[in-house]
Design an enzyme around this catalytic site. Structure first.
Site, mmCIF file in Angstrom:
data_model
loop_
_atom_site.group_PDB
_atom_site.id
_atom_site.type_symbol
_atom_site.label_atom_id
_atom_site.label_comp_id
_atom_site.label_asym_id
_atom_site.label_seq_id
_atom_site.Cartn_x
_atom_site.Cartn_y
_atom_site.Cartn_z
ATOM 1 N N ASP A 164 5.163 -42.527 -25.971
ATOM 2 C CA ASP A 164 6.120 -41.442 -26.220
ATOM 3 C C ASP A 164 7.521 -42.000 -26.423
ATOM 4 O O ASP A 164 8.073 -42.673 -25.557
ATOM 5 C CB ASP A 164 6.057 -40.513 -24.988
ATOM 6 C CG ASP A 164 6.808 -39.227 -25.185
ATOM 7 O OD1 ASP A 164 7.446 -39.054 -26.236
ATOM 8 O OD2 ASP A 164 6.761 -38.399 -24.268
ATOM 9 N N ASP A 224 8.090 -30.093 -27.569
ATOM 10 C CA ASP A 224 7.159 -29.617 -26.543
ATOM 11 C C ASP A 224 6.860 -28.123 -26.686
ATOM 12 O O ASP A 224 7.740 -27.331 -27.003
ATOM 13 C CB ASP A 224 7.763 -29.835 -25.149
ATOM 14 C CG ASP A 224 7.904 -31.303 -24.828
ATOM 15 O OD1 ASP A 224 8.156 -32.101 -25.750
ATOM 16 O OD2 ASP A 224 7.781 -31.661 -23.653
#
Ligand code: GAL
Length: 422
Positions: A164, A224
């Site tokens: 990430d 997200d």
């Protein structure tokens, strides 16, 4: 040009860019070259710790989750990955000042113990790191230590890596990102262990255009997700709700395929507004079902994000609907296209390996609507009749000429499989 299915499959595996007629329709599905890897030949299915727990994770949570996936039937429905997200690391702060180590308060027996445990149960274990010197939650990252970290993960028997970028690489150029993600991809390959590689870059810098080229098996197409079906705008100017994410994927179909998937982010089913980490107030059963059905037909990885103890019977029924999951795991590996966009009434469709088509009639409005599928107009199929199965309701609806009309509730996606009646 019309291609029979067998010819089309050969084209899929030959690695050529193609835009051919599929299953007798001229709705085209263009593709990037296909990777030779067999890894993630269908979208990965499993569970990830982040959406409910954030970094409040530990050994018990992972063991209990593995056990629960077995006892609830989730494993047998295809959910085999248990992915430990951010927060397993001992140190916060830059990798320049701190080593990468396991937090032994949270994981006293270590990660290998968990991987062995997962494998014994017929499952797989995932781990998390990132190309920066810090991860998103501020723990030590892998920058400059890719080979050593990949070797460590492989020695633990890890099967999936979410890598990430967010903290240090959000503004980075494509060239820098390709090197950063490519370095870990090479390092993983060098270990000889098959590790599914998630290059997580929140949909920035058009990662779908180059993710597969740097060896990624999946990449996020957006920021997200929040635990919302349709929040006006973006919560906190950042989060994407279910409909935002669906919109984000329109036009990206050609980048997704066997071994390299557009990732719509982890599932929110079962959070019901009670996540310890995600924002959002939850969604209704119908909305969670729509979310799941759309992620399936869009061939997104299916990673459950809830605390499994909090799943209701309805959540479990949604997550284990075999006919919906089959759209996601179809061997053809296509992402559905939006073929009709009539305001809030939209139709998504894709061909399946057995010659049938999967169709979602999505009603985004706040009212019940009658929606119609016209096989010639919407899918350009030459069929004289179609046999319709409502796979949400698990019912054969019969044979129809040209048009099938049905009532679709507000925020429902009516999921159909249609095949030629003649
Ligand atoms: C975010 C990512 C989340 C989660 C989190 C961990 O960037 O989108 O899914 O992994 O980092 O800190």
């Amino acid at each position: 040009m019309k291609f029979p299915l067998a010819v089309m499959c050969m084209a899929l595996f030959s690695g050529n860019l193609f835009a051919e007629t599929i299953n007798n329709s001229t709705v085209t599905f263009d593709h990037q070259p296909i990777l030779t890897t067999q890894l993630a030949a269908t979208p990965p299915m499993g569970w990830s710790s982040w959406n409910y727990y954030g970094d409040r994770i530990n050994e018990k949570v992972i063991i209990d989750t593995i056990d629960k996936m077995v006892s609830t039937g989730l494993r047998d429905a295809g959910y085999i990955y248990v992915n430990i997200d951010d927060g397993w690391q001992k140190y916060k702060g830059s990798r320049v000042d701190n080593p990468l180590a396991i937090d032994e308060n949270k994981f006293p027996k270590g990660i290998k113990y968990l991987a062995d445990y997962a494998h014994k149960k017929g499952m797989k274990l995932g781990i998390y790191s990132g190309p920066g010197n810090m991860t998103c939650a501020g723990y030590t990252g892998s920058e400059g230590h890719e080979k050593e970290d990949a070797a460590l993960f492989a020695s633990w028997g890890v099967d999936h890596l979410k890598y990430d970028s967010c903290c240090s690489h959000q503004q980075a150029s494509q060239a820098v990102l390709k090197t950063a993600f490519g370095n870990m991809s090479e390092a993983l390959k060098a270990t000889g262990r098959p590790v599914v590689y998630h290059a997580c870059h929140c949909g920035w810098q058009n990662i779908w255009q180059w993710g597969a080229k740097v060896g990624a098996n999946q990449w996020r197409i957006g920021q997200d997700i929040s635990d919302d079906f349709n929040y006006p705008g973006h919560r906190e100017d950042y989060y994407f709700d279910v409909l935002d994410m669906i919109d984000r994927g329109v036009g990206l179909e050609q980048y997704s395929g066997k071994g390299h998937w557009n990732d719509y982010d982890m599932l929110i089913i079962g959070l019901h507004g009670h996540s310890k980490e995600l924002v959002g107030t939850g969604a209704s059963d119908t909305e969670y079902r729509t979310h799941f059905s759309m992620w399936s037909i869009l061939s997104s990885p299916l990673l459950i994000g809830a605390n499994l103890d909090n799943l209701t019977a309805e959540d479990l029924a949604t997550l284990t609907n075999k006919e919906i999951i089959a759209l996601n795991q179809d061997p053809l590996g296509l992402q559905a296209k939006r073929v009709v966009s009539n305001g809030d009434l939209q139709i998504f469709a894709k061909p399946l390996a057995d010659g049938s088509w999967a169709v979602a009639l999505l009603n985004r409005s706040s009212q019940t609507a009658i929606m119609s599928l016209n096989i010639q107009q919407d899918l350009d199929l030459p069929w004289k009749k179609m046999l319709v199965r409502d796979i949400g309701a698990k019912r054969d609806m019969g044979a129809f000429e040209q048009r099938y009309s049905t009532e679709v509730q507000s925020h429902e996606a009516k999921m159909l499989v249609i095949r030629s009646g003649w």
